[in-house]
Design an enzyme around this catalytic site. Structure first.
Site, PDB file in Angstrom:
ATOM      1  N   SER A 222       0.822  -1.203   0.000  1.00  0.00           N
ATOM      2  CA  SER A 222       0.000   0.000   0.000  1.00  0.00           C
ATOM      3  C   SER A 222       0.867   1.269   0.000  1.00  0.00           C
ATOM      4  O   SER A 222       2.035   1.245   0.407  1.00  0.00           O
ATOM      5  CB  SER A 222      -0.889   0.009   1.243  1.00  0.00           C
ATOM      6  OG  SER A 222      -0.084   0.098   2.396  1.00  0.00           O
ATOM      7  N   GLU A 243       6.366  -0.502  -5.449  1.00  0.00           N
ATOM      8  CA  GLU A 243       5.188  -0.707  -6.301  1.00  0.00           C
ATOM      9  C   GLU A 243       3.968  -0.603  -5.391  1.00  0.00           C
ATOM     10  O   GLU A 243       3.733  -1.477  -4.562  1.00  0.00           O
ATOM     11  CB  GLU A 243       5.300  -2.073  -6.988  1.00  0.00           C
ATOM     12  CG  GLU A 243       4.492  -2.162  -8.259  1.00  0.00           C
ATOM     13  CD  GLU A 243       3.093  -2.668  -7.996  1.00  0.00           C
ATOM     14  OE1 GLU A 243       2.295  -1.903  -7.403  1.00  0.00           O
ATOM     15  OE2 GLU A 243       2.818  -3.805  -8.383  1.00  0.00           O
ATOM     16  N   CYS A 277      -2.675  -5.412  -8.578  1.00  0.00           N
ATOM     17  CA  CYS A 277      -2.252  -4.005  -8.608  1.00  0.00           C
ATOM     18  C   CYS A 277      -2.675  -3.341  -9.910  1.00  0.00           C
ATOM     19  O   CYS A 277      -3.246  -2.254  -9.891  1.00  0.00           O
ATOM     20  CB  CYS A 277      -0.754  -3.889  -8.369  1.00  0.00           C
ATOM     21  SG  CYS A 277       0.234  -5.155  -9.135  1.00  0.00           S
TER      22      CYS A 277
HETATM   23  O1  TXE Z   1      -0.936  -3.584   2.787  1.00  0.00           O
HETATM   24  P1  TXE Z   1       0.469  -3.290   3.429  1.00  0.00           P
HETATM   25  P2  TXE Z   1      -2.184  -4.443   3.304  1.00  0.00           P
HETATM   26  C1  TXE Z   1      -3.464  -2.249  -1.133  1.00  0.00           C
HETATM   27  C2  TXE Z   1      -4.922  -2.690  -1.171  1.00  0.00           C
HETATM   28  C3  TXE Z   1      -5.180  -3.095   0.255  1.00  0.00           C
HETATM   29  C4  TXE Z   1      -4.279  -2.162   1.031  1.00  0.00           C
HETATM   30  C5  TXE Z   1      -3.864  -2.653   2.397  1.00  0.00           C
HETATM   31  O2  TXE Z   1      -5.743  -1.582  -1.509  1.00  0.00           O
HETATM   32  O3  TXE Z   1      -6.506  -2.936   0.624  1.00  0.00           O
HETATM   33  O4  TXE Z   1      -3.134  -1.992   0.218  1.00  0.00           O
HETATM   34  O5  TXE Z   1      -3.305  -3.966   2.301  1.00  0.00           O
HETATM   35  C6  TXE Z   1       4.242  -5.188   5.144  1.00  0.00           C
HETATM   36  N1  TXE Z   1       7.413  -1.682   7.150  1.00  0.00           N
HETATM   37  N2  TXE Z   1      -2.564  -3.271  -1.635  1.00  0.00           N
HETATM   38  O6  TXE Z   1      -2.553  -4.044   4.698  1.00  0.00           O
HETATM   39  O7  TXE Z   1       0.353  -2.918   4.857  1.00  0.00           O
HETATM   40  C7  TXE Z   1       3.106  -6.141   5.405  1.00  0.00           C
HETATM   41  O8  TXE Z   1       3.399  -6.955   6.521  1.00  0.00           O
HETATM   42  C8  TXE Z   1       7.671  -2.705   6.315  1.00  0.00           C
HETATM   43  C9  TXE Z   1      -2.094  -3.093  -2.981  1.00  0.00           C
HETATM   44  O9  TXE Z   1      -1.895  -5.894   3.084  1.00  0.00           O
HETATM   45  O10 TXE Z   1       1.154  -2.321   2.540  1.00  0.00           O
HETATM   46  C10 TXE Z   1       3.029  -6.869   4.063  1.00  0.00           C
HETATM   47  O11 TXE Z   1       4.061  -7.849   3.973  1.00  0.00           O
HETATM   48  N3  TXE Z   1       6.719  -3.562   5.880  1.00  0.00           N
HETATM   49  C11 TXE Z   1      -0.863  -3.886  -3.217  1.00  0.00           C
HETATM   50  C12 TXE Z   1       3.322  -5.750   3.054  1.00  0.00           C
HETATM   51  O12 TXE Z   1       3.988  -4.724   3.814  1.00  0.00           O
HETATM   52  C13 TXE Z   1       5.464  -3.371   6.312  1.00  0.00           C
HETATM   53  C14 TXE Z   1      -0.888  -5.282  -2.716  1.00  0.00           C
HETATM   54  C15 TXE Z   1       2.084  -5.150   2.392  1.00  0.00           C
HETATM   55  O13 TXE Z   1       1.195  -4.711   3.393  1.00  0.00           O
HETATM   56  C16 TXE Z   1       5.135  -2.305   7.185  1.00  0.00           C
HETATM   57  C17 TXE Z   1      -1.416  -5.336  -1.361  1.00  0.00           C
HETATM   58  C18 TXE Z   1       6.177  -1.438   7.609  1.00  0.00           C
HETATM   59  N4  TXE Z   1       5.962  -0.382   8.416  1.00  0.00           N
HETATM   60  C19 TXE Z   1      -2.252  -4.360  -0.889  1.00  0.00           C
HETATM   61  N5  TXE Z   1       3.797  -2.339   7.418  1.00  0.00           N
HETATM   62  C20 TXE Z   1      -0.371  -3.805  -4.628  1.00  0.00           C
HETATM   63  N6  TXE Z   1       0.618  -2.935  -4.857  1.00  0.00           N
HETATM   64  O14 TXE Z   1      -0.810  -4.493  -5.508  1.00  0.00           O
HETATM   65  C21 TXE Z   1       3.306  -3.403   6.716  1.00  0.00           C
HETATM   66  N7  TXE Z   1       4.310  -4.031   6.053  1.00  0.00           N
END
Ligand code: TXE
Length: 469
Positions: A222, A243, A277
């Protein structure tokens, strides 16, 4: 109950804590996944650091052969991994589902194996010769999401390893098991310490990305987390490939044959239940074509079998997790409350995070379902009067990963494609990524590219040898 483990320095690591993982279609338990501690993160980074010099000193050919063997292991275990992905992530085995995901993992492993970045003479005259070499960066922290858990992990791991880096990978806390199993399998052909894992929530991702001994961060997730990772990287100055998802617009040019494009539009929007994505997340259709496009999409949606993806007959599965299920439901409810035309298709099983395939008409820019990334099976279809307005709408959000133009002819589509602000603009297809073609976001969708030679460059640092003749 089966307990899965992380892998550090080629060995399984027993974790002090675990979380139980459940099948999003059935609620059945898949087993216990490890929850790493901050000490585990440190141990994994130390192991990766120790292995890195040895790995960087192997020949280019040796690394090519090793990565080719990784592809063979993925092939040999493809059905096992596909079934695990379906049971953990939810996407069906059939159609563009988990078997497709494993085949993509194989392709995205074979292609970097076949590519190389030989030294390049960047300048030469009578007095000097300057050659650019590509050295590995060192230890790569890879943070993977839950939507395409194996494929995106492979996108991060393989180019890094291919170029002589070592990796510490953290899968998403929603989908750790299939990824840990994939890593266990491919480690059979990797030297110890080249690929290591840690598991757990954002806290563990933060410990990894802010670790002082990290040299590169690969992140897909995200925007909010992406911003946190940028801040964390001030501790190690690691360059980042980010990304951050998108809110891709698709524009149907006036007069386009709706039937001819409907299948492409449908899967462009509903691939992996919209949890992709680069999916179509808002569709702009001229007012004269609006009814035909809705009718053509409805015809496909009506016939889509929804259910547990372990049954080969099903092409639409559940949402992966409760957070995402609630988010999509909330955005559709918001549209309904605002008087939009919510059209739902398919019988959803009672158990599991299933949502119907949903088309939402009579909606406009400014509504939450259009402006926010829904990341689910609910497609808003916005009427437009002038093509210029549709282009302005497509460019009007900060998300800018992909976009697409749908038209009867290339002559109509190409000039519009050049006006769209996105990392990739597809014509008469959407999300059609390829391991040779650079892929990444513009604006708030992130920076840096993956895939192809550009993707390999992103996991190296340039080193110039400058010779006085
Ligand atoms: O995302 P996060 P989430 C979007 C989609 C979804 C929203 C939230 O809209 O509803 O994001 O999803 C790790 N430092 N996408 O909560 O939090 C986490 O553990 C380092 C679009 O799953 O971004 C996981 O491994 N890492 C997207 C990864 O980050 C951290 C695909 C993604 O989680 C962290 C997924 C931190 N501080 C969701 N906090 C796409 N680009 O396609 C969390 N993580």
């Amino acid at each position: 109950m089966q307990t899965f483990t992380n892998l550090v320095n080629g060995k399984a690591v027993e974790a002090a804590d675990h979380q139980e993982i459940f099948n999003p279609a059935t609620g059945d338990s898949l087993g216990l996944a490890p929850l790493s501690s901050e000490q585990d993160v440190n141990d994994a980074v130390i192991a990766a650091r120790k292995a890195q010099k040895m790995w960087a000193n192997t020949s280019d050919q040796e690394r090519q052969e090793t990565v080719t063997r990784v592809a063979e292991i993925l092939q040999d275990n493809s059905e096992y991994l596909a079934q695990l992905v379906t049971r953990e992530q939810g996407k069906p085995l059939a159609g563009p589902g988990s078997r497709f995901e494993i085949q993509a993992c194989i392709g995205w492993t074979q292609v970097p194996a076949a590519l190389s970045l030989p030294p390049e003479t960047v300048y030469e005259d009578e007095e000097r010769k300057d050659t650019l070499h590509r050295a590995p960066l060192g230890v790569v922290a890879a943070i993977a999401p839950w939507n395409w858990p194996l494929m995106i992990a492979i996108w991060q791991i393989i180019p890094a390893i291919r170029m002589g880096n070592t990796v510490v990978l953290k899968p998403s806390e929603y989908t750790p098991i299939a990824t840990l199993e994939m890593v266990r399998l491919i480690n059979q052909v990797l030297p110890p310490g080249v690929l290591n894992t840690v598991s757990g929530e954002g806290r563990i991702g933060a410990a990894l990305t802010s670790h002082p001994d990290i040299d590169k961060i690969m992140f897909t997730g995200s925007e909010a987390t992406g911003r946190r990772i940028i801040e964390a990287s001030s501790r190690n100055l690691a360059p980042i490939t980010l990304e951050l998802g998108g809110n891709d617009a698709a524009i149907v040019v006036p007069g386009t044959d709706a039937k001819a494009i409907s299948e492409g539009l449908f899967w462009g929007a509903f691939l992996n239940m919209g949890q992709t994505c680069a999916c179509i997340k808002r569709l702009y259709v001229h007012e004269n074509d609006y009814d035909q496009v809705i009718a053509a999409l409805s015809d496909i949606a009506r016939k889509m079998p929804i259910g547990d993806g372990m049954n080969d007959a099903n092409l639409i599965g559940p949402l992966q997790n409760e957070m995402q299920y609630k988010k999509v439901k909330e955005l559709v409810d918001d549209a309904r409350t605002n008087g939009c035309d919510v059209m739902e298709f398919g019988d959803t099983p009672e158990k599991g995070y299933f949502l119907p395939v949903t088309l939402v008409g009579n909606i406009s820019d400014g509504q939450r379902l259009v402006d926010e990334e829904q990341f689910g099976p609910a497609l808003p279809i916005v009427r437009y009067r002038n093509l210029d307005d549709a282009i302005a709408s497509a460019n009007g959000l900060s998300a800018a990963l992909g976009a697409s133009i749908w038209a009867n002819s290339l002559e109509e589509a190409e000039p519009i494609a050049l006006m769209l602000e996105a990392g990739t603009v597809w014509i008469n297809q959407h999300g059609a990524i390829h391991p040779m073609v650079p892929f990444g976001g513009n604006k708030a969708s992130g920076y840096g590219v993956e895939f192809g030679l550009e993707g390999l460059k992103a996991v190296t640092q340039p080193r110039v040898i400058s010779i006085k003749k």
